[in-house]
Design a protein around this motif. Structure first.
Motif, short mmCIF file in Angstrom:
data_model
loop_
_atom_site.label_atom_id
_atom_site.label_comp_id
_atom_site.label_asym_id
_atom_site.label_seq_id
_atom_site.Cartn_x
_atom_site.Cartn_y
_atom_site.Cartn_z
N TYR A 1 42.56 14.42 35.23
CA TYR A 1 41.58 15.49 35.00
C TYR A 1 41.84 16.13 33.64
N GLU A 2 40.82 16.81 33.12
CA GLU A 2 40.90 17.37 31.77
C GLU A 2 41.86 18.55 31.68
N GLN A 3 42.61 18.58 30.58
CA GLN A 3 43.45 19.74 30.30
C GLN A 3 42.57 20.92 29.90
N GLU A 4 43.17 22.10 29.86
CA GLU A 4 42.41 23.32 29.57
C GLU A 4 41.94 23.40 28.11
N GLU A 5 42.76 22.93 27.19
CA GLU A 5 42.47 23.03 25.76
C GLU A 5 41.70 21.80 25.27
N ILE A 6 40.52 22.04 24.75
CA ILE A 6 39.66 20.98 24.20
C ILE A 6 39.62 21.16 22.69
N GLU A 7 39.84 20.08 21.96
CA GLU A 7 39.72 20.16 20.50
C GLU A 7 38.28 19.89 20.11
N LYS B 1 31.30 21.38 36.85
CA LYS B 1 31.13 22.60 36.05
C LYS B 1 32.47 23.23 35.68
N ASP B 2 33.55 22.81 36.33
CA ASP B 2 34.89 23.30 36.00
C ASP B 2 35.53 22.50 34.86
N TRP B 3 34.91 21.41 34.45
CA TRP B 3 35.47 20.58 33.39
C TRP B 3 35.61 21.41 32.12
N SER B 4 36.74 21.30 31.49
CA SER B 4 36.99 22.05 30.25
C SER B 4 36.01 21.66 29.15
N SER B 5 35.66 20.38 29.06
CA SER B 5 34.73 19.94 28.02
C SER B 5 33.34 20.54 28.22
N TYR B 6 32.89 20.60 29.46
CA TYR B 6 31.59 21.22 29.75
C TYR B 6 31.63 22.70 29.35
N GLN B 7 32.68 23.38 29.73
CA GLN B 7 32.80 24.81 29.39
C GLN B 7 32.87 25.00 27.88
#
Length: 163
Positions: free
Chosen positions: A43-49, A84-90
């Motif tokens: 699953y995706e980490q919180e920090e998205i570059e 909707k919880d995905w960090s990339s979507y947010q």
């Protein structure tokens, strides 16, 4: 020492992974490194570059390598997560998941195996038959070559043209 004692002492290694989301319309590239939990769910980490769409290939390749190496083991705190919880979507700041999926193309990047010396790139072609475009490159390739490969795969995704 028993014949299989080495199995008890060895730590499970994983093929690292991340996802690159690209939108020329929004002028953004989102790079989402992954965690893996004890049940092997990634699953995706919180920090998205976030990069600009027109960044040069060197910067894109360097960013992908850096985020590939952020891969880590971490148990998921909320097992009831939705898309909707995905960090990339947010990070996209779009209003709906449907809009996100429409505006961004997805390239999944993973190690070919747990040695992680070859990276495989899989571009979602949004094909009715689930046919995707796949390529691979050495983890030690020049940043510029890696960035160019990602941009070429994105171009093929958008234009459905294979040379």
């Amino acid at each position: 020492m028993g014949l299989f004692d080495f199995l008890k002492k060895s730590k499970k290694e994983f093929a690292k992974s991340l996802v690159v989301y690209i939108s020329s319309e929004l002028n953004k590239i989102l790079i989402a490194p992954h965690y893996v939990d004890e049940s092997w769910i990634k699953y995706e980490q919180e920090e998205i570059e976030i990069l600009e769409f027109n960044c040069n290939d060197e910067i894109l390749g360097e960013s992908v390598k850096r985020n590939f190496n952020k891969f880590a083991e971490k148990n998921m705190e909320n097992r009831n997560r939705t898309s909707k919880d995905w960090s990339s979507y947010q990070a996209s700041k779009l209003k709906s998941m449907k809009e996100f999926e429409k505006k961004y193309s997805r390239i999944f990047i993973s190690g070919a195996n747990e040695a992680n010396i070859i990276m495989t790139f899989e571009a979602d072609m949004k094909s009715k038959l689930k046919i995707n475009l796949t390529s691979s490159i050495s983890t030690f390739a020049e940043n510029q070559k890696m960035g160019a490969l990602i941009k070429k795969m994105y171009d093929i995704q958008m234009n459905r043209i294979i040379e």
